[in-house]
Design a protein around this motif. Structure first.
Motif, PDB file in Angstrom:
ATOM      1  N   MET A   1      -1.338   1.627  -7.386  1.00 45.52           N
ATOM      2  CA  MET A   1      -0.247   0.663  -7.163  1.00 45.52           C
ATOM      3  C   MET A   1      -0.802  -0.523  -6.384  1.00 45.52           C
ATOM      4  SD  MET A   1       3.493   1.330  -5.462  1.00 45.52           S
ATOM      5  CE  MET A   1       2.837   2.133  -4.008  1.00 45.52           C
ATOM      6  N   TYR A   2      -0.551  -1.726  -6.904  1.00 53.86           N
ATOM      7  CA  TYR A   2      -1.155  -2.926  -6.333  1.00 53.86           C
ATOM      8  C   TYR A   2      -0.089  -3.979  -6.014  1.00 53.86           C
ATOM      9  CZ  TYR A   2      -5.310  -0.754  -8.315  1.00 53.86           C
ATOM     10  OH  TYR A   2      -6.302   0.130  -8.635  1.00 53.86           O
ATOM     11  N   LEU A   3      -0.491  -4.892  -5.134  1.00 56.57           N
ATOM     12  CA  LEU A   3       0.340  -6.033  -4.763  1.00 56.57           C
ATOM     13  C   LEU A   3      -0.499  -7.295  -4.915  1.00 56.57           C
ATOM     14  CD1 LEU A   3       1.831  -4.456  -1.525  1.00 56.57           C
ATOM     15  CD2 LEU A   3       3.080  -4.829  -3.665  1.00 56.57           C
ATOM     16  N   LEU A   4       0.109  -8.355  -5.434  1.00 59.96           N
ATOM     17  CA  LEU A   4      -0.600  -9.609  -5.703  1.00 59.96           C
ATOM     18  C   LEU A   4      -0.015 -10.715  -4.859  1.00 59.96           C
ATOM     19  CD1 LEU A   4      -2.670 -11.170  -7.471  1.00 59.96           C
ATOM     20  CD2 LEU A   4      -0.852 -11.410  -9.197  1.00 59.96           C
ATOM     21  N   ALA A  15      -5.790 -16.413  -4.650  1.00 59.30           N
ATOM     22  CA  ALA A  15      -5.073 -15.210  -5.054  1.00 59.30           C
ATOM     23  C   ALA A  15      -5.768 -14.007  -4.444  1.00 59.30           C
ATOM     24  CB  ALA A  15      -5.049 -15.089  -6.573  1.00 59.30           C
ATOM     25  N   ALA A  16      -4.983 -12.988  -4.094  1.00 59.23           N
ATOM     26  CA  ALA A  16      -5.542 -11.762  -3.523  1.00 59.23           C
ATOM     27  C   ALA A  16      -4.800 -10.565  -4.102  1.00 59.23           C
ATOM     28  CB  ALA A  16      -5.433 -11.766  -2.009  1.00 59.23           C
ATOM     29  N   LEU A  17      -5.554  -9.537  -4.427  1.00 60.42           N
ATOM     30  CA  LEU A  17      -4.992  -8.293  -4.942  1.00 60.42           C
ATOM     31  C   LEU A  17      -5.310  -7.189  -3.941  1.00 60.42           C
ATOM     32  CD1 LEU A  17      -3.682  -6.965  -7.543  1.00 60.42           C
ATOM     33  CD2 LEU A  17      -6.037  -6.366  -8.182  1.00 60.42           C
ATOM     34  N   ILE A  18      -4.280  -6.452  -3.489  1.00 62.64           N
ATOM     35  CA  ILE A  18      -4.521  -5.374  -2.537  1.00 62.64           C
ATOM     36  C   ILE A  18      -3.981  -4.050  -3.072  1.00 62.64           C
ATOM     37  CG2 ILE A  18      -4.392  -6.994  -0.599  1.00 62.64           C
ATOM     38  CD1 ILE A  18      -1.749  -5.646   0.203  1.00 62.64           C
ATOM     39  N   ASP A  19      -4.611  -2.977  -2.625  1.00 59.47           N
ATOM     40  CA  ASP A  19      -4.126  -1.632  -2.901  1.00 59.47           C
ATOM     41  C   ASP A  19      -2.975  -1.369  -1.937  1.00 59.47           C
ATOM     42  OD1 ASP A  19      -3.812   1.263  -2.572  1.00 59.47           O
ATOM     43  OD2 ASP A  19      -5.622   1.452  -3.778  1.00 59.47           O
ATOM     44  N   ALA A  20      -1.793  -1.127  -2.458  1.00 64.45           N
ATOM     45  CA  ALA A  20      -0.600  -1.004  -1.616  1.00 64.45           C
ATOM     46  C   ALA A  20      -0.683   0.188  -0.670  1.00 64.45           C
ATOM     47  CB  ALA A  20       0.651  -0.893  -2.489  1.00 64.45           C
ATOM     48  N   ALA A  73       0.079  -3.573 -15.315  1.00 68.50           N
ATOM     49  CA  ALA A  73       1.374  -2.903 -15.143  1.00 68.50           C
ATOM     50  C   ALA A  73       1.450  -2.196 -13.799  1.00 68.50           C
ATOM     51  CB  ALA A  73       1.602  -1.896 -16.271  1.00 68.50           C
ATOM     52  N   ASP A  74       0.284  -1.980 -13.156  1.00 66.36           N
ATOM     53  CA  ASP A  74       0.256  -1.325 -11.854  1.00 66.36           C
ATOM     54  C   ASP A  74       0.481  -2.305 -10.707  1.00 66.36           C
ATOM     55  OD1 ASP A  74      -0.173   1.181 -12.944  1.00 66.36           O
ATOM     56  OD2 ASP A  74      -2.356   0.974 -12.899  1.00 66.36           O
ATOM     57  N   ILE A  75       0.594  -3.599 -11.022  1.00 66.31           N
ATOM     58  CA  ILE A  75       0.969  -4.584  -9.986  1.00 66.31           C
ATOM     59  C   ILE A  75       2.487  -4.530  -9.830  1.00 66.31           C
ATOM     60  CG2 ILE A  75       0.999  -7.020  -9.332  1.00 66.31           C
ATOM     61  CD1 ILE A  75      -1.547  -7.394 -10.969  1.00 66.31           C
ATOM     62  N   LYS A  76       2.948  -4.076  -8.672  1.00 68.21           N
ATOM     63  CA  LYS A  76       4.371  -3.786  -8.491  1.00 68.21           C
ATOM     64  C   LYS A  76       5.166  -4.936  -7.887  1.00 68.21           C
ATOM     65  CE  LYS A  76       3.853   0.209 -10.291  1.00 68.21           C
ATOM     66  NZ  LYS A  76       4.337   0.413 -11.676  1.00 68.21           N
ATOM     67  N   ALA A  77       4.497  -5.921  -7.304  1.00 69.53           N
ATOM     68  CA  ALA A  77       5.234  -7.045  -6.719  1.00 69.53           C
ATOM     69  C   ALA A  77       4.280  -8.200  -6.451  1.00 69.53           C
ATOM     70  CB  ALA A  77       5.944  -6.619  -5.433  1.00 69.53           C
ATOM     71  N   ILE A  78       4.848  -9.401  -6.407  1.00 69.11           N
ATOM     72  CA  ILE A  78       4.089 -10.629  -6.171  1.00 69.11           C
ATOM     73  C   ILE A  78       4.704 -11.366  -4.988  1.00 69.11           C
ATOM     74  CG2 ILE A  78       3.473 -12.891  -7.135  1.00 69.11           C
ATOM     75  CD1 ILE A  78       3.587 -11.575  -9.913  1.00 69.11           C
ATOM     76  N   GLY A 441      -1.787 -11.795   3.144  1.00 74.60           N
ATOM     77  CA  GLY A 441      -0.504 -11.668   3.830  1.00 74.60           C
ATOM     78  C   GLY A 441       0.666 -11.754   2.876  1.00 74.60           C
ATOM     79  N   ALA A 442       0.585 -12.674   1.907  1.00 74.44           N
ATOM     80  CA  ALA A 442       1.669 -12.808   0.929  1.00 74.44           C
ATOM     81  C   ALA A 442       1.805 -11.538   0.098  1.00 74.44           C
ATOM     82  CB  ALA A 442       1.405 -14.010   0.019  1.00 74.44           C
ATOM     83  N   ALA A 443       0.680 -10.893  -0.205  1.00 76.39           N
ATOM     84  CA  ALA A 443       0.735  -9.626  -0.941  1.00 76.39           C
ATOM     85  C   ALA A 443       1.423  -8.546  -0.106  1.00 76.39           C
ATOM     86  CB  ALA A 443      -0.677  -9.181  -1.322  1.00 76.39           C
ATOM     87  N   ARG A 444       1.092  -8.468   1.184  1.00 76.90           N
ATOM     88  CA  ARG A 444       1.751  -7.487   2.058  1.00 76.90           C
ATOM     89  C   ARG A 444       3.242  -7.813   2.199  1.00 76.90           C
ATOM     90  NH1 ARG A 444      -1.967  -4.363   5.369  1.00 76.90           N
ATOM     91  NH2 ARG A 444      -4.100  -5.170   5.271  1.00 76.90           N
TER      92      ARG A 444
END
Length: 496
Positions: A1-4, A15-20, A73-78, A441-444
């Motif tokens: 599950m990831y956050l962008l 842009a940053a992609l993090i593991d939630a 599809a595993d990116i759950k929110a932006i 930070g925006a991803a969090r």
């Protein structure tokens, strides 16, 4: 599950992609590789084409997806962070009417000052916590007075982050933090400042719909998903201006907590739980990301327009073209604290709020052609930036903020040991450097808005501290250099 997360700056889009679950950053990318162009059609003007931001977002997203090889599809929110105070205008066909007037453009100053004088300081400060100054509403007034053919065609106005959210979702919305950037949020009624809209003769319908900061702002349309290479239906669940977002990135949510950045502009941002303001309106007050009527959280911000841009100007025009920023720091370290009496006032990037919206331009003082070198100028530039921070910090202290600890990301001017040591020593504050940035930070923040995290403590449990910088045992040389710099600033103000 990831956050962008995206951070839409005036220099670049990151842009940053993090593991939630772990909070680990999977990948980052910024575009363009060189600084994004800013159009300066006249002195004090600054514009950008919003379609360029969208191009940079597409480029950054494609790079991250290619590098990480995740299933989108595993990116759950932006989440979206953006340069504050910009003005984007669209017509009824939702087409851009002109380039965006961005944050460092000062053409709105006379209109904001006129509103402040005619409405009255007491009403403006008690309701808006600021003078209308050079903020977004004043820039819109400039369009109304100088480009009526465009103003008459405006359907909606947006901040840069609102526009990117619209490009992603097809929905035009903002939040109370964003409206406070316009200086169109009434803190006494916790609603849109209708009296200021009426003063400027703006139709109330010109503003976007209001959504909570941490909430679903819309979902990716099929068109946007195809352009970005993302999954249709992914929700955008957080949006904030870059400085409130930077504070969020450093887990600064509550009174007494301070965040700072030093990119193109430089900021010290503190959180207050009381509705207070500077009577001269030299600092900015905005709704923080977690502000509410029942639990006020006011972001008190001092902003210096000419920060990193002065350092980059020195690099381009005084340092040799082959010299890196690290090389500049080494050269600066070869001269003493105070740069042998040279002071540089870094106010060459538009009107400055801490100077009551005056534009005095940058100036160099105390140069000796016989003894000073470029090393002195490089150090004096960094010290001048720090001293401008300190000048703003003194104003913040006047309205009751205590600044004993500063949180900052490991980026931009905070990569410079001279900058960090000077700021800690002249302010007397301990600086804590964290491994984060606005896009992370925006991803969090998106994770909070999507309900993936319970609260900010859950979201930032994995935030990693890199280093701590404490004030020098003997602060005297720093304080003497600041006193000389301040005397020269006062003199410049008296003759400008």
């Amino acid at each position: 599950m990831y956050l962008l997360g995206y951070d839409i700056g005036s220099s670049s889009v990151k842009a940053a992609l993090i593991d939630a679950e772990t909070g680990k950053c999977i990948g980052t990318h910024f575009a363009p590789e060189s600084e994004a162009p800013i159009k300066a059609l006249q002195t004090g003007w600054a514009e950008q084409d919003p379609s360029c931001w969208w191009s940079y977002i597409k480029e950054s997203t494609a790079a991250i997806i290619a590098k990480s090889k995740i299933d989108t599809a595993d990116i759950k929110a932006i989440g979206i962070s953006y340069q504050m105070h910009g003005l984007v205008a669209v017509d009824h066909n939702l087409d851009l009417l002109r380039d965006a007037i961005i944050w460092c453009d000062s053409r709105g100053v006379p209109y904001g000052e006129k509103a402040f004088n005619e409405i009255g300081a007491e009403i403006c400060l008690s309701h808006l916590l600021n003078s209308p100054g050079n903020f977004t509403a004043a820039k819109l007034c400039w369009i109304k007075e100088n480009e009526p053919h465009i103003f008459d065609r405006i359907y909606k106005v947006m901040l840069p982050g609102d526009y990117i959210s619209f490009k992603m979702t097809g929905e035009i919305s903002t939040n109370n933090e964003g409206l406070s950037e316009y200086i169109l949020w009434d803190f006494s009624t916790n609603s849109v400042a209708g009296f200021l809209l009426d003063y400027f003769k703006f139709p109330h319908s010109i503003l976007p719909d209001i959504r909570p900061t941490f909430s679903t702002q819309g979902i990716l349309t099929s068109k946007a998903a195809a352009e970005l290479g993302l999954h249709k239906g992914t929700p955008i669940t957080y949006r904030a201006g870059d400085q409130p977002n930077n504070a969020l990135s450093l887990n600064v949510f509550n009174p007494g907590e301070i965040a700072s950045t030093a990119g193109t502009s430089g900021v010290v941002y503190g959180v207050n739980d009381i509705v207070a303001y500077d009577k001269q309106s030299r600092v900015n007050n905005f709704a923080h990301v977690n502000h509410s009527a029942s639990s006020p959280r006011i972001g008190v911000m001092t902003c210096i327009n000419g920060t990193g841009i002065l350092n980059s100007w020195i690099k381009r025009n005084i340092a040799d073209s082959s010299i890196t920023y690290d090389d500049m720091n080494i050269l600066a370290s070869k001269v003493p604290i105070g740069s042998s009496g040279i002071s540089i006032l870094p106010f060459g990037n538009g009107a400055e709020r801490i100077l009551c919206n005056r534009q005095i331009h940058s100036s160099f003082h105390g140069i000796s052609f016989n003894t000073n070198t470029r090393n002195h100028l490089i150090r004096a530039a960094q010290e001048g930036i720090v001293f401008s921070f300190m000048y703003g910090i003194e104003i913040m202290k006047e309205i009751g903020l205590n600044i004993n600890k500063i949180h900052a990301g490991n980026a931009n001017m905070f990569l410079s040991p001279i900058f960090r040591d000077t700021l800690a020593s002249v302010s007397g504050a301990t600086i804590e450097i964290f491994d984060t940035d606005g896009a992370i930070g925006a991803a969090r923040g998106a994770g909070i808005g999507a309900g993936i995290y319970r609260d900010n403590n859950d979201a930032f449990a994995t935030l990693r501290q890199i280093s701590t910088i404490v004030p020098a045992q003997d602060r005297t040389p720093y304080l003497e250099a600041y006193a000389l710099w301040k005397d020269r600033l006062v003199h410049e103000l008296s003759i400008s």
